[in-house]
Design an enzyme around this catalytic site. Structure first.
Site, PDB file in Angstrom:
ATOM      1  N   ASP A 171      37.027 -47.319 -16.165  1.00 11.59           N
ATOM      2  CA  ASP A 171      37.586 -48.654 -16.418  1.00 11.59           C
ATOM      3  C   ASP A 171      37.080 -49.180 -17.779  1.00 11.59           C
ATOM      4  OD1 ASP A 171      38.825 -51.119 -16.156  1.00 11.59           O
ATOM      5  OD2 ASP A 171      37.284 -51.950 -14.840  1.00 11.59           O
ATOM      6  N   CYS A 195      43.460 -51.727 -19.533  1.00  9.25           N
ATOM      7  CA  CYS A 195      43.784 -53.146 -19.696  1.00  9.25           C
ATOM      8  C   CYS A 195      44.404 -53.409 -21.062  1.00  9.25           C
ATOM      9  CB  CYS A 195      42.532 -54.013 -19.506  1.00  9.25           C
ATOM     10  SG  CYS A 195      41.213 -53.698 -20.703  1.00  9.25           S
TER      11      CYS A 195
END
Length: 397
Positions: free
Chosen positions: A301, A341
């Site tokens: 992530d 993201c």
């Protein structure tokens, strides 16, 4: 109502604004522009003078106009933005995130029709993040309405240093309403755990609330597995996995400051099956792969890797490197949780990166869940940039 100044778009540049996209880049406008103060209300018109939308002007920003209304009779005033705040908070009631100790994004900029304003609630404190200096003249009205509707003990203003110079912000970051205690951290509840957050120095507004539901979804696959949580920040994926049955969890991040918070979160929740180490995500994954380390689940992530279109190719190469190393750490039947993201990286391009990873690693990658941000980070269909978060839970064979 007094006459509103106009700014005109170049020929054939009006179509995004007819579709209600809120960003008007300076390159879309004809060169002759009015001399207006930051935050001035303007009407956007086509090159033939036909009315398109109404917004706020910033002579210092490349996003010269941000659009807020497609009704020519609608004034943009304090009452208008206060109403948008009320509408945004009403949407969060649908999310079931109204508990007094929870954390929730109350206002999500373009997705809630208030481009340039983000409001996150952490228990009884609010963080307001401004990304558009054109909204500064309306900030006090927004804060007044938030105090009336939410009643926080403190409101913190956050502005990104890079945006401060690009946009011309006047107000510095800090506590602007109420007060925060000096001794105790701000605590909030999420996924049945108690978390601390640094509202003044933490990344973004302090935590990444958009991954809330993805933390819980990934944890369903973690029971009985050893888990590597790479770019763990304050422990999101790893802590929830540890609490929900993972046998052992290792969290890795490059910031010792956030790791201190992660360790405190683990101790606060009585989790002894998780530990944290400092390390660069690329170097650590590659080193573990060379060493033949194995895990039952690997979470990747990373922070945003593509802030602009020109960074997309480099970002895709970085995602390939990270996921290629992560797959090498998984035996057949292992779980890869991989996230992006970067709004500039499309879901299709992100999936194609995994196609390349599978080909180069000679592995089968099956996506069990293709997820996005939590529902308090809604998607405004006229602004596809609000659909930025990709979280893929994959079975690796």
């Amino acid at each position: 109502m007094a006459a509103v100044p106009t700014v005109a778009v170049k020929p054939s540049r009006q179509f995004p604004f007819l579709a209600r996209h809120p960003w008007v880049h300076v390159s879309s406008l004809i060169e002759a522009q009015p001399e207006l103060d930051r935050g001035s209300v303007v009407d956007l018109v086509a090159h033939d003078g036909s009315w398109l939308a109404r917004g706020l002007y910033n002579p210092d920003s490349k996003l010269r106009v941000r659009l807020y209304s497609w009704d020519p009779q609608q004034p943009l005033d304090e009452a208008f933005f206060a109403q948008r705040i009320e509408e945004a908070l009403a949407r969060r009631v649908f999310c079931g995130l109204s508990g007094p100790r929870q954390a929730v994004r109350l206002v999500y900029s373009e997705a809630d029709g208030i481009s340039g304003v983000i409001v996150d609630r952490y228990a009884d404190a609010l963080v307001v993040q401004l990304t558009a200096a054109a909204m500064e003249p309306y900030l006090d009205a927004i804060l007044d309405r938030l105090e009336q509707l939410v009643g926080p003990r403190a409101i913190v203003l956050r502005t990104d240093p890079k945006l401060q110079s690009a946009e011309g912000f006047q107000r510095p970051s800090g506590v602007i309403r109420g007060a925060l205690g000096d001794e105790e951290p701000v605590l909030y509840e999420q996924n049945d755990l108690l978390w601390s957050v640094d509202l003044l120095r933490g990344q973004k507004t302090g935590a990444y609330l958009d991954q809330r539901d993805n933390h819980a979804a990934a944890a369903r696959y973690a029971a009985g597995r050893t888990v590597l949580d790479m770019c763990c920040h304050t422990g999101g994926f790893g802590l929830v996995a540890a609490a929900r049955g993972a046998s052992d969890v290792l969290g890795v991040d490059g910031s010792e400051q956030v790791l201190e918070t992660a360790r405190a979160n683990a101790e606060r929740n009585g989790l002894s099956n998780i530990r944290f180490e400092s390390g660069d995500c690329f170097d650590t994954l590659a080193a573990m792969a060379r060493e033949g380390r194995k895990f039952g689940m690997v979470v990747v992530d990373p922070p945003r890797l593509a802030g602009t279109r020109k960074n997309v190719d480099a970002a895709l190469r970085a995602y390939f490197r990270l996921n290629r190393s992560a797959v090498d750490l998984l035996d057949p039947g292992g779980i890869l949780v991989t996230c992006s993201c970067s709004g500039r990286v499309s879901r299709a391009d992100f999936l194609n990166t995994l196609v390349d990873v599978g080909r180069r690693a000679s592995r089968d990658i099956t996506v069990m869940e293709s997820r996005t941000a939590a529902p308090d980070h809604p998607l405004r269909v006229s602004c596809p940039e609000t659909d930025y978060l990709k979280c893929l839970i994959c079975d690796i064979h």
